[in-house]
Design a protein around this motif. Structure first.
Motif, PDB file in Angstrom:
ATOM      1  N   GLU A  34       0.843  -1.201   0.000  1.00 12.04           N
ATOM      2  CA  GLU A  34       0.000   0.000   0.000  1.00 12.04           C
ATOM      3  C   GLU A  34       0.878   1.252   0.000  1.00 12.04           C
ATOM      4  O   GLU A  34       0.621   2.216  -0.723  1.00 12.04           O
ATOM      5  N   LYS A 203      -3.458   4.993   9.537  1.00 12.11           N
ATOM      6  CA  LYS A 203      -4.685   5.696   9.121  1.00 12.11           C
ATOM      7  C   LYS A 203      -4.395   6.648   7.964  1.00 12.11           C
ATOM      8  O   LYS A 203      -5.182   6.773   7.035  1.00 12.11           O
ATOM      9  N   ARG A 206      -3.828   4.729   4.716  1.00 11.05           N
ATOM     10  CA  ARG A 206      -5.112   4.205   4.221  1.00 11.05           C
ATOM     11  C   ARG A 206      -5.934   5.317   3.570  1.00 11.05           C
ATOM     12  O   ARG A 206      -6.501   5.152   2.498  1.00 11.05           O
ATOM     13  N   ALA A 207      -5.968   6.477   4.229  1.00 12.57           N
ATOM     14  CA  ALA A 207      -6.739   7.608   3.683  1.00 12.57           C
ATOM     15  C   ALA A 207      -6.120   8.103   2.377  1.00 12.57           C
ATOM     16  O   ALA A 207      -6.838   8.451   1.424  1.00 12.57           O
ATOM     17  N   ALA A 209      -4.391   6.269   0.276  1.00 11.07           N
ATOM     18  CA  ALA A 209      -4.646   5.254  -0.752  1.00 11.07           C
ATOM     19  C   ALA A 209      -6.032   5.460  -1.349  1.00 11.07           C
ATOM     20  O   ALA A 209      -6.236   5.348  -2.558  1.00 11.07           O
ATOM     21  N   LYS A 210      -6.978   5.811  -0.487  1.00 14.60           N
ATOM     22  CA  LYS A 210      -8.348   6.052  -0.942  1.00 14.60           C
ATOM     23  C   LYS A 210      -8.403   7.311  -1.820  1.00 14.60           C
ATOM     24  O   LYS A 210      -8.973   7.309  -2.911  1.00 14.60           O
ATOM     25  N   THR A 211      -7.808   8.381  -1.313  1.00 18.63           N
ATOM     26  CA  THR A 211      -7.816   9.654  -2.047  1.00 18.63           C
ATOM     27  C   THR A 211      -7.104   9.543  -3.387  1.00 18.63           C
ATOM     28  O   THR A 211      -7.549  10.090  -4.394  1.00 18.63           O
ATOM     29  N   LYS A 213      -6.710   6.870  -4.997  1.00 21.31           N
ATOM     30  CA  LYS A 213      -7.308   5.742  -5.716  1.00 21.31           C
ATOM     31  C   LYS A 213      -6.311   4.638  -6.039  1.00 21.31           C
ATOM     32  O   LYS A 213      -6.232   4.143  -7.152  1.00 21.31           O
ATOM     33  N   CYS A 214      -5.549   4.263  -5.009  1.00 19.87           N
ATOM     34  CA  CYS A 214      -4.653   3.116  -5.151  1.00 19.87           C
ATOM     35  C   CYS A 214      -5.471   1.860  -4.866  1.00 19.87           C
ATOM     36  O   CYS A 214      -6.432   1.915  -4.113  1.00 19.87           O
ATOM     37  N   THR A 217      -7.842  -1.075  -1.038  1.00 19.43           N
ATOM     38  CA  THR A 217      -7.933  -0.203   0.130  1.00 19.43           C
ATOM     39  C   THR A 217      -9.254  -0.318   0.878  1.00 19.43           C
ATOM     40  O   THR A 217      -9.600   0.549   1.647  1.00 19.43           O
ATOM     41  N   GLU A 218      -9.997  -1.431   0.635  1.00 25.24           N
ATOM     42  CA  GLU A 218     -11.262  -1.546   1.359  1.00 25.24           C
ATOM     43  C   GLU A 218     -11.027  -1.515   2.857  1.00 25.24           C
ATOM     44  O   GLU A 218     -10.071  -2.122   3.327  1.00 25.24           O
ATOM     45  N   THR A 219     -11.918  -0.820   3.575  1.00 22.03           N
ATOM     46  CA  THR A 219     -11.747  -0.794   5.029  1.00 22.03           C
ATOM     47  C   THR A 219     -12.973  -1.381   5.684  1.00 22.03           C
ATOM     48  O   THR A 219     -14.041  -1.429   5.097  1.00 22.03           O
TER      49      THR A 219
END
Ligand code: S3P
Length: 219
Positions: A34, A203, A206-207, A209-211, A213-214, A217-219
């Protein structure tokens, strides 16, 4: 000469759970995949940590940089280097306005040097030119902490000129009122609670990765 700023100490390793219904994934390997994706997606942008004194910007920033394999830069340390004196001395000899000018200049320069993780001083993001340059060249991350956590952390040391008075808690409350609405305009908002700093780093990654769009990254 700059005075050495003691760092917050923190323990390692907040763990994460394997995805339900799948074979357990090696946590370290997943985290490192990640981190690699995030660093690649970042391109030349700078990750800019903002938040109040005691929010953990330097300590978390250093660990975040380490996780992502990026250089870490502390804006306050760079200001001290450029000025050849400590922030406390700059405030005392030249006043806060002079410090803010230097702070803006140094951060605008540093923002051209990404990719990197940049920890800023608590007042830096209040400057609109700094905010504009940050949104152009970086991703801003607000490390948000409650008053009691901030006070506990800042009371361990005495190098911060804004808190050298009879009622540092009242100052901190006022800064929360003044600054939180502006910090809230940052791209990401991350809770910086008491506990392992690496859990905060988890955290953030993870955030990001979401922003950015990697994948995965499902949480
Ligand atoms: C300040 C925060 C300090 C430092 C200066 C002013 C502020 O940095 O830049 O003392 O205005 O909040 P830290 O947030 O790293 O303590």
């Amino acid at each position: 000469m700059r005075s050495e700023r003691p760092k917050d100490t923190g323990d390692d390793m907040g763990g994460t759970q394997p995805l339900e219904g799948k074979a357990p994934v090696d946590d370290a390997a997943r985290k490192s995949d990640e981190a690699i994706s995030v660093a690649a997606a970042l391109g030349s942008r700078t990750l800019v940590l903002v938040g109040l004194m005691g929010a953990g910007k330097t300590t978390v920033g250093r660990r975040l940089a380490n996780r992502l394999g990026l250089p870490f830069v502390d804006a306050d340390a760079e200001i001290e280097k450029a000025a050849g004196s400590s922030i406390a001395d700059i405030f005392e000899e030249f006043g806060e306005a002079h410090f803010r000018d230097g702070e803006q200049r140094v951060i605008l320069r540093l923002l051209g040097e990404g990719p990197q993780v940049l920890a800023t001083g608590g007042g830096a993001f209040m400057n609109s030119k700094t905010r504009d340059a940050t949104s152009e060249k970086g991703i801003s991350i607000w490390l948000k902490a409650d008053l009691d956590v901030l006070m506990k952390r800042v009371s361990r040391r005495s190098h911060r000129p804004l808190l050298q008075n009879d009622d540092p808690e009242a100052v901190m409350k006022r800064l929360i009122d003044d600054r939180y609405p502006i910090y809230a305009t940052a791209d990401l908002e991350i809770d910086s609670k008491e506990g392992p700093h690496d859990a905060v780093v988890d955290k953030i990654v993870r955030a990001l990765a979401k922003t950015l769009k990697c994948g995965g990254t499902e949480t």
